[in-house]
Design a protein around this motif. Structure first.
Motif, PDB file in Angstrom:
ATOM      1  N   PHE B 127      -7.400 -33.328  39.154  1.00 54.85           N
ATOM      2  CA  PHE B 127      -7.968 -32.096  38.620  1.00 54.85           C
ATOM      3  C   PHE B 127      -7.334 -31.701  37.292  1.00 54.85           C
ATOM      4  N   MET B 128      -6.062 -32.029  37.131  1.00 54.90           N
ATOM      5  CA  MET B 128      -5.434 -31.717  35.837  1.00 54.90           C
ATOM      6  C   MET B 128      -6.160 -32.464  34.731  1.00 54.90           C
ATOM      7  N   SER B 129      -6.552 -33.698  35.037  1.00 61.89           N
ATOM      8  CA  SER B 129      -7.225 -34.472  34.001  1.00 61.89           C
ATOM      9  C   SER B 129      -8.601 -33.892  33.698  1.00 61.89           C
ATOM     10  N   MET B 130      -9.071 -32.979  34.577  1.00 63.34           N
ATOM     11  CA  MET B 130     -10.357 -32.329  34.295  1.00 63.34           C
ATOM     12  C   MET B 130     -10.122 -30.942  33.714  1.00 63.34           C
ATOM     13  N   GLY B 131      -8.892 -30.661  33.322  1.00 62.24           N
ATOM     14  CA  GLY B 131      -8.622 -29.395  32.664  1.00 62.24           C
ATOM     15  C   GLY B 131      -8.197 -28.278  33.576  1.00 62.24           C
ATOM     16  N   PHE B 132      -7.861 -28.582  34.834  1.00 59.52           N
ATOM     17  CA  PHE B 132      -7.427 -27.536  35.762  1.00 59.52           C
ATOM     18  C   PHE B 132      -5.918 -27.353  35.663  1.00 59.52           C
ATOM     19  N   SER B 133      -5.475 -26.113  35.526  1.00 57.28           N
ATOM     20  CA  SER B 133      -4.041 -25.833  35.522  1.00 57.28           C
ATOM     21  C   SER B 133      -3.549 -25.712  36.952  1.00 57.28           C
ATOM     22  N   ILE B 134      -2.264 -25.994  37.129  1.00 53.03           N
ATOM     23  CA  ILE B 134      -1.711 -25.950  38.484  1.00 53.03           C
ATOM     24  C   ILE B 134      -0.949 -24.651  38.687  1.00 53.03           C
ATOM     25  N   HIS B 233     -21.270 -31.262  40.220  1.00 50.83           N
ATOM     26  CA  HIS B 233     -20.788 -32.291  39.300  1.00 50.83           C
ATOM     27  C   HIS B 233     -19.272 -32.466  39.408  1.00 50.83           C
ATOM     28  N   THR B 234     -18.569 -31.345  39.428  1.00 48.20           N
ATOM     29  CA  THR B 234     -17.104 -31.408  39.508  1.00 48.20           C
ATOM     30  C   THR B 234     -16.664 -32.102  40.788  1.00 48.20           C
ATOM     31  N   ILE B 235     -17.286 -31.731  41.913  1.00 44.61           N
ATOM     32  CA  ILE B 235     -16.914 -32.332  43.189  1.00 44.61           C
ATOM     33  C   ILE B 235     -17.245 -33.833  43.192  1.00 44.61           C
ATOM     34  N   ASP B 236     -18.423 -34.176  42.670  1.00 48.54           N
ATOM     35  CA  ASP B 236     -18.800 -35.591  42.611  1.00 48.54           C
ATOM     36  C   ASP B 236     -17.770 -36.391  41.841  1.00 48.54           C
ATOM     37  N   MET B 237     -17.402 -35.865  40.694  1.00 41.02           N
ATOM     38  CA  MET B 237     -16.450 -36.575  39.839  1.00 41.02           C
ATOM     39  C   MET B 237     -15.127 -36.760  40.556  1.00 41.02           C
ATOM     40  N   PHE B 238     -14.691 -35.707  41.218  1.00 42.30           N
ATOM     41  CA  PHE B 238     -13.417 -35.763  41.927  1.00 42.30           C
ATOM     42  C   PHE B 238     -13.465 -36.813  43.034  1.00 42.30           C
ATOM     43  N   ILE B 239     -14.546 -36.812  43.807  1.00 40.32           N
ATOM     44  CA  ILE B 239     -14.639 -37.739  44.940  1.00 40.32           C
ATOM     45  C   ILE B 239     -14.718 -39.174  44.472  1.00 40.32           C
ATOM     46  N   LYS B 240     -15.447 -39.398  43.384  1.00 38.62           N
ATOM     47  CA  LYS B 240     -15.513 -40.759  42.864  1.00 38.62           C
ATOM     48  C   LYS B 240     -14.154 -41.208  42.357  1.00 38.62           C
ATOM     49  N   GLU B 241     -13.418 -40.290  41.790  1.00 34.25           N
ATOM     50  CA  GLU B 241     -12.085 -40.622  41.284  1.00 34.25           C
ATOM     51  C   GLU B 241     -11.161 -40.956  42.441  1.00 34.25           C
ATOM     52  N   LEU B 242     -11.311 -40.239  43.537  1.00 37.52           N
ATOM     53  CA  LEU B 242     -10.416 -40.422  44.674  1.00 37.52           C
ATOM     54  C   LEU B 242     -10.782 -41.639  45.512  1.00 37.52           C
ATOM     55  N   PHE B 243     -12.090 -41.833  45.715  1.00 37.90           N
ATOM     56  CA  PHE B 243     -12.517 -42.871  46.643  1.00 37.90           C
ATOM     57  C   PHE B 243     -13.235 -44.037  45.990  1.00 37.90           C
ATOM     58  N   GLY B 244     -13.523 -43.951  44.725  1.00 38.47           N
ATOM     59  CA  GLY B 244     -14.256 -45.048  44.094  1.00 38.47           C
ATOM     60  C   GLY B 244     -15.698 -44.656  43.839  1.00 38.47           C
ATOM     61  N   VAL B 265     -19.087 -30.452  52.113  1.00 39.76           N
ATOM     62  CA  VAL B 265     -19.400 -31.737  51.501  1.00 39.76           C
ATOM     63  C   VAL B 265     -18.935 -32.852  52.419  1.00 39.76           C
ATOM     64  N   ASP B 266     -19.875 -33.733  52.763  1.00 40.90           N
ATOM     65  CA  ASP B 266     -19.516 -34.926  53.523  1.00 40.90           C
ATOM     66  C   ASP B 266     -19.438 -36.092  52.550  1.00 40.90           C
ATOM     67  N   VAL B 267     -18.599 -37.061  52.887  1.00 42.00           N
ATOM     68  CA  VAL B 267     -18.619 -38.296  52.103  1.00 42.00           C
ATOM     69  C   VAL B 267     -19.048 -39.422  53.019  1.00 42.00           C
ATOM     70  N   SER B 268     -19.492 -40.510  52.429  1.00 31.55           N
ATOM     71  CA  SER B 268     -19.932 -41.660  53.229  1.00 31.55           C
ATOM     72  C   SER B 268     -18.811 -42.068  54.157  1.00 31.55           C
ATOM     73  N   CYS B 269     -19.193 -42.496  55.341  1.00 29.54           N
ATOM     74  CA  CYS B 269     -18.204 -42.964  56.316  1.00 29.54           C
ATOM     75  C   CYS B 269     -17.374 -44.071  55.677  1.00 29.54           C
ATOM     76  N   LEU B 270     -16.074 -43.921  55.745  1.00 30.47           N
ATOM     77  CA  LEU B 270     -15.204 -44.872  55.043  1.00 30.47           C
ATOM     78  C   LEU B 270     -15.243 -46.257  55.662  1.00 30.47           C
ATOM     79  N   LYS B 271     -15.640 -46.320  56.972  1.00 29.39           N
ATOM     80  CA  LYS B 271     -15.642 -47.630  57.616  1.00 29.39           C
ATOM     81  C   LYS B 271     -16.853 -48.443  57.216  1.00 29.39           C
TER      82      LYS B 271
END
Lengths: 798, 346
Positions: B127-134, B233-244, B265-271
């Motif tokens: 998230f920092m790389s997307m401009g979010f401060s901690i 969009h933000t969530i999509d970007m984050f999830i793709k960054e985290l899981f591919g 938000v659900d993500v595709s089953c990891l298995k």
């Protein structure tokens, strides 16, 4: 909430398969937890009639029956003892399949031919918790005569699916079959078919049966609606109703109780039926209980009430805990002849608090808790009467009593389509929005670019424009919203200074070889005892949790040392040879007692180790950390009075007026308390002070130009002389050319006099101005030796 | 007195003998002996040269030159052999220094970051790389910040002591990281883009998947014209960054008191990556990963922000679950027991 799809189909057309339905409803806001097939694998089981029952010749517990299945009469041996001649029952023929992979074969039981099996409800895959009690352990006796040989799946409706929905707390209107049918209609774009409520025959007048209905606690009950039904004939409810109840997870009991449950599931309004003959004075008073009043609820438990609780009472005592459970005295039994039907609207908060206080949560109370639509009261009550009439279980008495202020205000809300599109990031046409809202039965109209919505009484959750925007969004489909990247001014993402330094400290410690641990913020107060912290110590003044999960998690920690010791000890007990660890976390210091404001959360660092280490290992690590953070000028002052630590092996780290922390070996008493058999070294540092004094600025200093000369010196001094005192003298007399002092040996015993120790240093001399001559160095070195002798009684070792 | 011919002969013999002896040399040390024997102060060649006095002036230069030639030849040969022997000695040394490289390396241990904290930082960094401060918030919070300001209804079951740890009627252990939203909005005016991760507490008995203390990460964006499309969009970007980038997301309408509209938000089953398998009950989707929504106008108003001018979105996710899924940890207790053998795996 369990919704049998077959039941749902009565109110709305569903022409897609259940999986697709589940997906669509999930995407419009009703999340599907699971879908279960009602048919658990039943094949070739048919209706049969018992013609004969004879004792088995060779087995006391078995009988030999002759069953007519239409096409033939078959002989079946069974151990069932609840059957009688003339009963209609489910018969598994030879070749039948039952849930669990069971196949029915021709066989002999104790030497007698048996060509099939009589089935119990659970053998047909019906869950035990919904099987009517009289059918529970024995053969499932059907409620009436069915065509012999008919497939039992048709008779019992053993097909289709039941969807288990997760309904969010803001949608109590979805906690009924009708409610979900409405959602289904809106989602699929179909029309809703509400049940037509019509009672054909009503006689007499309610006033002949009920003397008075009075609501005294109007703040806790805003509607009380009743009707009376007479000539009650208690019996089994029809199989279609039993099956619907069972699929929805409710156990059938008798026709009257079943109808009240049925209507509760169907419409969402809990109904209670009283045996009117047991209502003293034929009066109903809705009032607060008196402190100490008692009632035996129909689960047989006697409960004591207080004046905060709403009860339904007759002229002498409470006959029901309003909204929670009825009383045993007035419950409907097989002898009941006349019933009073209650269909009321109780204050949700009151029901919830009462339910919690008496420790009783029911299907009814869970519905009341969410504040029902008062308009359901009369509808549901009349529906109950209609069904009683339909199944011939009683005669409806004309008239009703309705105590109601009529205040179900229909709310008017306005929605700006432009605002909705702006918030969602969409381009939905206003007409489309109107259509979607109307599909949800929110009467919407577009006028001058503003949509006006008349919110029906069953949608108490809709109070603002934002709520309407959500309705539009979910019916439109969140998946249809095209993602758009954020635009705007570039803001620099920031991390606070304390966080940056924390990250740096973690890098340093991890690099040195320590593992990061994380432990609970709450601890047991026994920790302070185990650490031998004095009773009057500030550390014992802590934030206490009023409702802890147990003593182990009952106070907020004021030190990290206890948790660190616990972790190290546990590792030791598991046979881990070496454990070096650190934690950076908060300790919680109350600002005053009793607690009135938030405590001070102090960022603290703990380092702990055992195995392959001693005090100086820990000190080395702390030194490295402080040095890398740019902290200078601190001193180690011996600490002998901290009962948690070894009095001879502990120091406080002092910088000016501040105590940066403590570092030492844990006192053997404490180790014993923890069952730890190896020496443990722990440091606890005030991380906020470390941040305060840290200095990450680095400036280059020029490399030395001139060569250095190293001379060793070995002296014998008294044992108590501290290294820092020796080093002080060396530096003070170093005339600026002492570049570094390295202690390389400390030695006791052997040839050294008792009470003394030998200490050896390597002193490196260097000047920044010129190359030192041997003479230059000797002059200084000799002076140093002289001073050591003078001030510390040092004796030079050869 | 030796004559020219005799001397020539002697020189020839010296040369031959020297070369002969040199060819038999095996050790560098012996080389010096030979040099001394032939070329040293008392060496044979030197002696011959001394005997040059008995020669005639015409014979002297001839012998002299011959002697020099012989000297040169011997010297060169000595050097050549010296070089050769040096190389041999070097190779011999290398050979004798051969070690069994399959033996284990020295134990130089680096420490390990705690897997949970590591995952939390990984999320923060995305998230920092997307401009979010901690930002951080306290673990002990006010009931106001934890519930009231977040538009939580008074009778919400999560307020019950059966769900929440209370210190006093007004102070509790925060049940989510959402109070940080309130603090951030009260402290700074929009535009805001913050993320906050930390400890949260719920009255949950310890078992394989539950712990009374767990960790969440909260995000908040408030500005003009923030839309739900931005949230997606933000969530999509984050999830793709985290899981591919193969990971799919599904936004489902849900309910939170502090957002409206709300979604899970659900993500595709990891298995099975969405195909449907036993782990996901055939649905193709894993359990919900995070909750999100547009900040409820009441919440904005509670923080002094005009919802007619500003809008925002917020999201929250459970860090423990992500760490457990990422590392295949099946028991949440492992995260808080801090067994070194466990920590050493990450």
């Amino acid at each position: 909430m369990l919704v049998p799809v077959k039941w749902l189909k009565e109110y709305v057309d569903i022409d897609i398969d259940t999986k697709e339905l589940a997906d669509k409803l999930t995407m419009s806001g009703s999340h599907v937890d699971s879908i279960e097939s009602v048919d658990k694998g039943v094949e070739n089981v048919v209706v049969g009639k018992i013609l004969e029952i004879n004792q088995h010749p060779d087995a006391d517990r078995l009988v030999v029956t002759k069953i007519d299945v239409g096409t033939e009469v078959i002989q079946i041996v069974t151990g069932a003892n609840n059957i009688k001649v003339g009963d209609y029952i489910p018969v598994a023929l030879v070749g039948a399949k039952l849930p669990g992979g069971i196949k029915i074969k021709k066989g002999k039981l104790r030497g007698v031919d048996s060509n099939g099996m009589l089935c119990s409800a659970s053998e047909l895959g019906i869950s035990d918790n919904v099987v009517p009690k009289e059918n529970k352990d024995g053969i499932f006796i059907l409620d009436k005569e069915y065509p012999l040989g008919q497939d039992i799946k048709e008779v019992l409706g053993l097909y289709g699916e039941v969807i288990d929905f997760e309904i969010t707390p803001n949608r109590p209107d979805c906690l009924s079959i009708i409610g979900m049918a409405r959602e289904t209609a809106a989602t699929l774009g179909k029309t809703m078919r509400y049940p037509v409520i019509k009672i054909n025959n009503q006689v007499d007048n309610i006033n002949q049966y009920v003397k008075e209905v009075k609501v005294e606690a109007k703040d806790l009950c805003n509607r009380y609606y009743t009707k009376v039904v007479k000539d009650i004939k208690i019996g089994q409810s029809p199989m279609w109703m039993q099956r619907r109840l069972m699929e929805a997870g409710v156990r059938p009991i008798n026709n009257i109780v079943d109808i009240t449950n049925y209507v509760m599931l169907e419409i969402g309004q809990p109904i209670h039926a009283f045996d009117l003959d047991k209502v003293s004075g034929k009066k109903i008073i809705v009032r607060r209980a008196l402190d100490g009043e008692k009632i035996k609820t129909l689960d047989g438990v006697e409960r004591t009430l207080d004046s905060s609780m709403l009860v339904i009472a007759d002229d002498s005592r409470p006959i029901a805990v309003a909204g929670v459970m009825g009383g045993e005295d007035s419950e409907v039994t097989k002898d009941t002849k006349t019933i009073l039907i209650e269909s009321a609207n109780f204050n949700g908060r009151s029901v919830r608090l009462t339910s919690r206080k008496i420790g009783l949560r029911t299907e009814a109370s869970s519905k009341y808790e969410k504040d029902l639509d008062p308009n359901l009261s009369d509808i549901a009550c009349n529906r109950v009467c209609q069904l009683i009439e339909e199944i011939n279980a009683g005669t409806v008495v004309d008239g009703y009593i309705d105590i109601y202020d009529g205040k179900s205000e229909e709310k008017i809300l306005k929605l700006s389509p432009e605002k909705a599109n702006r918030l969602l990031g969409t381009n939905i046409e206003a007409d489309e929005m109107v259509r979607m809202l109307n599909a949800l039965e929110l009467k919407a109209k577009l006028e001058d670019n503003i949509i006006t919505v008349l919110v029906p009484s069953f949608r108490r959750d809709l109070t603002l424009e934002a709520d309407l925007i959500e309705e539009v969004a979910r019916i439109y489909g969140l998946d249809k919203i095209t993602p758009q990247p954020l635009v705007g001014t570039l803001i620099k993402a920031e991390k606070s200074v304390i966080r940056q330094i924390e990250d740096k400290a973690k890098n340093i410690l991890t690099g040195i070889g320590l593992n990061e641990i994380t432990t609970y913020s709450f601890i047991s107060p026994k920790q302070y005892d185990k650490l031998n912290i004095p009773e009057d110590s500030l550390k014992r003044i802590c934030v206490e949790i009023r409702n802890p999960l147990g003593e182990d998690f009952s106070v907020m920690r004021t030190t990290l040392i206890g948790n660190m010791l616990e972790v190290l000890t546990r590792n030791y007990k598991y046979g881990v040879e070496k454990a070096w660890a650190y934690e950076i976390g908060n300790v919680f210091i109350p600002r005053e007692l009793p607690i009135k404001e938030l405590p001070y959360e102090k960022r603290t660092l703990s380092i702990g180790m055992y195995g392959n280490s001693d005090f100086f290992t820990l000190k080395g690590i702390v030194e490295t950390l402080l040095e890398r953070l740019g902290i200078k000028g601190h001193e180690y002052i011996r600490e002998e009075n901290d009962p948690t630590f070894h009095p001879g092996r502990t120091a406080n780290i002092i910088l000016g007026n501040h105590v940066l922390g403590v570092i030492g070996e844990i006192h053997p008493d404490i180790l014993e308390n923890y069952g730890m058999k190896e020496r443990v070294y722990i440091a606890e540092l005030n991380f906020e002070l470390l941040v305060l004094f840290s200095n990450l600025e680095r400036k280059y200093t020029p490399l030395p130009k001139y060569p250095s000369v190293t001379r060793d010196i070995a002296i014998v001094v008294d044992e108590e002389i501290m290294a820092k005192d020796i080093e002080k003298i060396i530096r003070e007399n170093g005339k600026n050319i002492v570049e570094s002092i390295k202690l390389f040996d400390v030695y006791k015993g052997g040839q050294i006099e008792k009470g003394k120790k030998s200490v050896a240093y390597s002193i490196t001399y260097r000047s920044h101005e010129r190359t030192l001559t041997d003479e230059d160095v000797s002059k200084v070195h000799d002076k140093i030796v002289e001073k050591l002798k003078e001030n510390l009684n040092a004796v030079l070792r050869s | 007195m030796k004559g020219e011919t005799e001397m020539k002969e002697m020189l020839g013999t010296i040369k031959e003998n020297a070369l002969n002896e040199l060819s038999q040399i095996t050790k560098l040390d012996d080389l010096e002996q030979i040099r001394v024997k032939y070329l040293g102060k008392k060496g044979e060649l030197t002696q011959v040269l001394r005997g040059m006095g008995g020669l005639s002036p015409e014979e002297r230069p001839i012998i002299g030159q011959l002697a020099n030639e012989v000297r040169e030849i011997i010297e060169n040969e000595i050097e050549r052999i010296r070089g050769k022997l040096k190389v041999e000695a070097k190779n011999e040394k290398l050979k004798s220094e051969k070690i069994d490289i399959s033996m284990p390396g020295k134990d130089i241990e680096k420490g390990h970051r705690h897997p949970l904290i590591g995952v939390m930082e990984e999320l923060e960094n995305i998230f920092m790389s997307m401009g979010f401060s901690i930002v951080q918030g306290p673990e002990v919070e006010t009931v106001y910040n934890n519930f009231d300001a977040l538009n939580s209804p008074e009778n919400h079951p999560s307020r019950d002591p059966s769900d929440t740890f209370y210190i006093t009627d007004d102070i509790l252990l925060r049940t989510h990281t959402s109070p940080v939203q309130i603090r951030a909005m009260k402290q700074s005016k929009p535009p805001l883009r913050i993320v906050s991760a930390g400890r949260t507490f719920r009255f949950d008995d310890v078992d394989d998947t539950h712990s009374p203390m767990f960790h969440q990460l909260e995000g908040l964006v408030v500005d003009k014209n923030i839309t739900m499309a931005n949230l997606k969009h933000t969530i999509d970007m984050f999830i793709k960054e985290l899981f591919g980038s193969d990971m799919k997301t599904r936004f489902r309408p849900h309910y939170f008191p502090f957002t409206e509209p709300s979604a899970e938000v659900d993500v595709s089953c990891l298995k099975c990556m969405g195909k449907g398998c036993e782990a996901c009950n055939g649905t193709g989707w894993s359990m919900e990963l995070l909750g999100c929504g547009m900040v409820h106008p009441n919440v904005l108003r509670n923080c002094g922000i005009d919802p007619e001018v500003y809008s925002g979105f917020a999201f929250g996710l459970g860090v423990d679950r992500i760490a457990m899924v990422k590392y295949g940890i099946n028991n949440i207790r492992l995260l808080f027991e801090n067994d070194m053998r466990f920590l050493n795996q990450f």
